[in-house]
Design a protein around this motif. Structure first.
Motif, PDB file in Angstrom:
ATOM      1  N   ASP A  15       0.857  -1.183   0.000  1.00 39.33           N
ATOM      2  CA  ASP A  15       0.000   0.000   0.000  1.00 39.33           C
ATOM      3  C   ASP A  15       0.900   1.242   0.000  1.00 39.33           C
ATOM      4  N   THR A  16       0.800   2.038  -1.069  1.00 35.70           N
ATOM      5  CA  THR A  16       1.695   3.205  -1.140  1.00 35.70           C
ATOM      6  C   THR A  16       1.090   4.446  -0.466  1.00 35.70           C
ATOM      7  N   THR A  17      -0.116   4.318   0.131  1.00 42.55           N
ATOM      8  CA  THR A  17      -0.697   5.476   0.822  1.00 42.55           C
ATOM      9  C   THR A  17       0.264   5.909   1.921  1.00 42.55           C
ATOM     10  N   LYS A  39      19.077   9.121   1.987  1.00 39.40           N
ATOM     11  CA  LYS A  39      19.143   7.655   1.948  1.00 39.40           C
ATOM     12  C   LYS A  39      18.270   7.062   3.048  1.00 39.40           C
ATOM     13  N   PHE A  40      18.336   7.675   4.225  1.00 39.18           N
ATOM     14  CA  PHE A  40      17.540   7.185   5.353  1.00 39.18           C
ATOM     15  C   PHE A  40      16.043   7.317   5.033  1.00 39.18           C
ATOM     16  N   ALA A  41      15.636   8.468   4.498  1.00 40.62           N
ATOM     17  CA  ALA A  41      14.216   8.688   4.171  1.00 40.62           C
ATOM     18  C   ALA A  41      13.756   7.686   3.107  1.00 40.62           C
ATOM     19  N   ALA A  83      10.364   3.217   1.833  1.00 37.87           N
ATOM     20  CA  ALA A  83      10.257   1.916   1.152  1.00 37.87           C
ATOM     21  C   ALA A  83       9.638   0.883   2.099  1.00 37.87           C
ATOM     22  N   LEU A  84      10.054   0.914   3.358  1.00 33.49           N
ATOM     23  CA  LEU A  84       9.467  -0.038   4.327  1.00 33.49           C
ATOM     24  C   LEU A  84       7.991   0.256   4.540  1.00 33.49           C
ATOM     25  N   ALA A  85       7.634   1.544   4.552  1.00 30.96           N
ATOM     26  CA  ALA A  85       6.235   1.928   4.795  1.00 30.96           C
ATOM     27  C   ALA A  85       5.309   1.351   3.729  1.00 30.96           C
ATOM     28  N   GLY A 110       1.664   1.737   8.594  1.00 34.16           N
ATOM     29  CA  GLY A 110       2.845   1.284   7.864  1.00 34.16           C
ATOM     30  C   GLY A 110       4.153   1.942   8.288  1.00 34.16           C
ATOM     31  N   MET A 111       4.084   2.935   9.187  1.00 34.06           N
ATOM     32  CA  MET A 111       5.322   3.651   9.537  1.00 34.06           C
ATOM     33  C   MET A 111       6.254   2.749  10.345  1.00 34.06           C
TER      34      MET A 111
END
Ligand code: ATP
Length: 304
Positions: free
Chosen positions: A247-249, A274-276, A281-283, A292-293
């Motif tokens: 889910d990209t929301t 890079k960190f962001a 990507a994990l979210a 998702g955070m």
């Protein structure tokens, strides 16, 4: 390196009502839907949750209505350890709502700002101590523009850096752009802000914002990653991570949370980008914006 940065988010809180149906109803038609979900959202609240999960001491200023949605949104923030003492509960009116219809791969959204439009400049005077205490101020555009402008003015009074996520897209006064340390549009928001008027290259549009006085321009590019350029420096890119997308929301909110956290712990802009990229990507591998955070530990474990 600052271990636990203190970050203030001034922005929106919405309840997202997500209705799933097989198709979009015709005009005047009633159809049966399949599922409904009530999901805490609003760019401000999403970014606050992203920051808190990463370990920032996070404070939020905003407004909700005197209804159950408002109470639920505040509970969700509290569960993640966000300081909600700066969120005003109105005597009347309604909490902000985004009504989202997901139908056969399409979505249509109606946002009713409600209490978010009552997050006013004078509220910031009562919360000036929070601005004074913060290492970084994070803003978006789902509250009145004059509140955003006043927040930036107070941030500058106290010498605080400002990260502005200019979403939803709108043009902005030059006097505001001149005071922004980090601006983070996606591709279409950048095009609108740069107002070049013909289809133009990414770098040309980013240069336009830098010429107008923004110190650092960061453009998110979805699955492709993101671009960044500081005044007088070269254009740089970070590549998107290949992850199983659920889910990209809220990808943008995760990116902004990750970037703000990293900048506040004094990473360089390249490191922070890079960190962001990792946080966002994990979210997208999990359902829901706030849901998702990832935590800092999850980011470290996944990417090593
Ligand atoms: P939204 O409005 O959906 O929150 P946005 O348009 O503000 O998103 P995007 O540019 O779509 O922001 O995404 C923000 C960041 O999230 C990207 O720069 C990238 O790092 C990450 N991201 C988004 N989509 C994907 C994907 N499919 N795979 C990996 N990373 C992604």
């Amino acid at each position: 390196m600052l271990m636990r940065p203190k970050i203030l988010v001034i922005g929106s809180l919405n309840m997202d009502l997500v209705v799933q149906a097989k198709r979009t109803p015709e005009r005047g038609e009633t159809i049966l839907g399949e599922e409904i979900h009530f999901i805490p959202g609003g760019k401000g609240a999403n970014q606050a949750v992203a920051l808190a999960r990463l370990g920032a001491e996070t404070m939020m200023i905003g407004a909700v209505g005197p209804d159950s949605f408002g109470r639920d949104l505040l509970k969700a923030l509290e569960r993640d350890g966000v300081d909600i003492s700066g969120v005003k509960i109105l005597d009347k009116g309604t909490t902000g709502v985004a009504s989202i219809l997901l139908a056969g791969g399409d979505n249509s959204i109606v946002v009713v700002p409600g209490a978010n439009s009552q997050c006013l400049p004078q509220d910031l005077n009562q919360q000036e101590e929070k601005i004074k205490e913060a290492d970084l101020i994070v803003l978006q555009l789902e509250i009145p523009l004059q509140t955003v402008e006043y927040a930036v003015k107070l941030a500058k009074k106290w010498g605080k850096p400002v990260l502005l996520n200019p979403a939803p897209a709108q043009t902005l006064p030059i006097t505001l752009l001149q005071q922004i340390d980090y601006i983070t549009p996606n591709r279409s928001e950048l095009a609108l802000l740069a107002e070049i008027g013909h289809s133009s290259a990414l770098e040309e549009e980013m240069d336009r914002l830098l010429d107008l006085g923004v110190s650092n321009c960061i453009t998110t590019l979805g699955a492709e990653g993101a671009a960044f350029k500081a005044k007088g420096e070269k254009l740089c890119f970070i590549e998107g991570h290949k992850v199983p997308v659920v889910d990209t929301t809220g990808a943008g909110d995760a990116f902004n949370g990750g970037l703000a956290y990293a900048l506040a712990v004094k990473m360089t802009l390249t490191e922070a980008m890079k960190f962001a990229g990792k946080v966002s990507a994990l979210a997208v591998t999990k359902f829901g914006a706030q849901g998702g955070m990832p935590t800092l530990k999850e980011v470290q474990e996944y990417f090593g």
